[in-house]
Design an enzyme around this catalytic site. Sequence first.
Site, mmCIF file in Angstrom:
data_model
loop_
_atom_site.group_PDB
_atom_site.id
_atom_site.type_symbol
_atom_site.label_atom_id
_atom_site.label_comp_id
_atom_site.label_asym_id
_atom_site.label_seq_id
_atom_site.Cartn_x
_atom_site.Cartn_y
_atom_site.Cartn_z
ATOM 1 N N CYS A 277 1.132 2.624 -4.421
ATOM 2 C CA CYS A 277 2.592 2.769 -4.437
ATOM 3 C C CYS A 277 3.221 1.509 -3.846
ATOM 4 C CB CYS A 277 3.028 4.001 -3.670
ATOM 5 S SG CYS A 277 2.128 5.519 -4.093
ATOM 6 N N ALA A 279 5.244 -1.183 -4.961
ATOM 7 C CA ALA A 279 6.595 -1.741 -5.136
ATOM 8 C C ALA A 279 7.535 -1.215 -4.038
ATOM 9 C CB ALA A 279 7.128 -1.377 -6.516
ATOM 10 N N PRO A 280 8.463 -2.047 -3.546
ATOM 11 C CA PRO A 280 8.874 -3.365 -4.058
ATOM 12 C C PRO A 280 8.053 -4.539 -3.568
ATOM 13 C CG PRO A 280 10.319 -2.719 -2.276
ATOM 14 C CD PRO A 280 9.370 -1.567 -2.476
ATOM 15 N N GLY A 281 7.065 -4.324 -2.659
ATOM 16 C CA GLY A 281 6.120 -5.384 -2.394
ATOM 17 C C GLY A 281 6.112 -6.013 -1.028
ATOM 18 N N GLY A 282 6.926 -5.541 -0.094
ATOM 19 C CA GLY A 282 6.916 -6.126 1.243
ATOM 20 C C GLY A 282 5.564 -6.006 1.910
ATOM 21 N N LYS A 283 4.940 -4.841 1.781
ATOM 22 C CA LYS A 283 3.631 -4.624 2.395
ATOM 23 C C LYS A 283 2.547 -5.389 1.644
ATOM 24 C CE LYS A 283 5.082 -0.071 4.055
ATOM 25 N NZ LYS A 283 6.437 -0.167 3.450
ATOM 26 N N ASP A 319 -3.508 -8.916 -7.362
ATOM 27 C CA ASP A 319 -3.767 -8.372 -8.689
ATOM 28 C C ASP A 319 -2.865 -7.165 -8.872
ATOM 29 O OD1 ASP A 319 -5.813 -10.211 -9.270
ATOM 30 O OD2 ASP A 319 -7.257 -9.005 -8.126
ATOM 31 N N ASP A 340 1.639 3.942 1.097
ATOM 32 C CA ASP A 340 3.033 4.211 1.441
ATOM 33 C C ASP A 340 3.507 5.256 0.433
ATOM 34 O OD1 ASP A 340 5.663 4.237 2.175
ATOM 35 O OD2 ASP A 340 6.027 2.106 1.864
ATOM 36 N N CYS A 393 8.371 6.905 4.889
ATOM 37 C CA CYS A 393 9.645 6.592 5.553
ATOM 38 C C CYS A 393 10.464 7.882 5.664
ATOM 39 C CB CYS A 393 10.405 5.511 4.788
ATOM 40 S SG CYS A 393 10.698 5.872 3.039
#
Length: 466
Positions: A277, A279-283, A319, A340, A393
């Site tokens: 899961c 997106a959005p990609g901070g982690k 990837d 997440d 969250c």
Amino acid sequence: MRDHKPFSAKSKARAGFLPADAAREAEAAQVPGLQARIAAANVIADVAQGGHLLDERFSPQAVPFRLAGMESRDVALARSIAYVGVRRLGAIRHALALLLEKGLPKQAARLEWPLVAAAAQILFLEVPDHAAVDLAVRAVRLEPKTAPFAGLVNGVLRNLIRRREEFLAADPLDLDTPAWLAQRWTKSYGEAQARAIAAIHMQEPPIDLSVKSDAEGWARRLDGVALPTGSVRLRTRTPIVELEGFAQGEWWVQDAAAALPARLLAIQPEERVLDMCAAPGGKTAQLALARAQVTALDRSAERLKLLAANLQRLGLHADIAVGDAATYSAARPFDAILLDAPCSATGTIRRHPDVPWIKKPGDLDSLVALQSRILERAAGLLRPEGRLVYCTCSLEPEEGEAQIAGFLRRHPEMRRAPIDASADGVPAEFVTPEGDLRTLPSYWPNEDKRLAGLDGFFAARLVRRG
């Protein structure tokens, strides 16, 4: 504590305020600020009545797109009014209900939305009262069904101005938090903490950055503060893309709480890591920065395009895989997995004020079941002694503490790896007695409201036994 519904059932009769009409749009465009007020009223209706996400209503892909043809200044004003109108929707509806003793006229239920937009300006924004009243009256006069009630709108809003201080004294937990959430938070965290959470939800959220290195240095350069967890919190309200380091890919926007779960994995270079899961990609960026071999998985191809663009700006690689986390399979097990999980997002209400108005109590059951399925899949993808961090969250225990307790009962091959505040760089107040992470929006109080609080998060670190 009370639940909140439109002050007249008739207000559900039709979403939106002004229908698309070229003549009326042209007339509205001639009056400075009128288009912005009309757009804001329609966006508020889209959220409160139509269940749409607030952020998405400002996307050019939104249907209908309420901001078409508007100048950037009017778009910014419409956004400001709409966000405050949704954030304080409970208090605004309460005030209007008291001022409209007989409710809305049956013939003009759509008056609710320009009234809400105008009340948001009068009560919570630095907009001249006369402008808020005058433009609301002009807006209702443009619609044939509401035009006869322009005098009513004028009278209601002038009474609101006279009674402003009375309405501003209301407690956010009682008015701006739906009863089912207020009751939950009071039960889970106590009344004082529940009121503190509700109060900070009424403030605009801070902007936090995850930096590649030198948090103290970037804090100085960007007019911010270095937080104890390593994030940088900005004081400035300069547009993000104009800040030093953005184009060079030196940092990315990520709430301080959201940056913690990836750090709990303690990634080593070249480890195989799955970001479920993603997106959005901070982690994902955090994991890639640690030089892991990252697979970023998400079911949304569109959101993964944004993730890929962010990684490109940052000069990082992962990837990318489009797929369902609950059924994903891999040729080899992973050294570490970050999950997440999809959740109610009640920990992000300050950032997404539409959450209380579009989520329902019944949503929790389906979300908890989905989280459980994805957790089961994640456990099966780990190598022996592999690490799994599960996070949400959400402020709801069913999606955090209870979810992990049930999972560990079902899976004796998994054990909790308790978080060590000192070793893991986590403030001690964030660590639960069981050794999990729990942040609340009311943590980190600060006299400067721009620097206070953080998202509500839960995270647990698990290890697969050898």
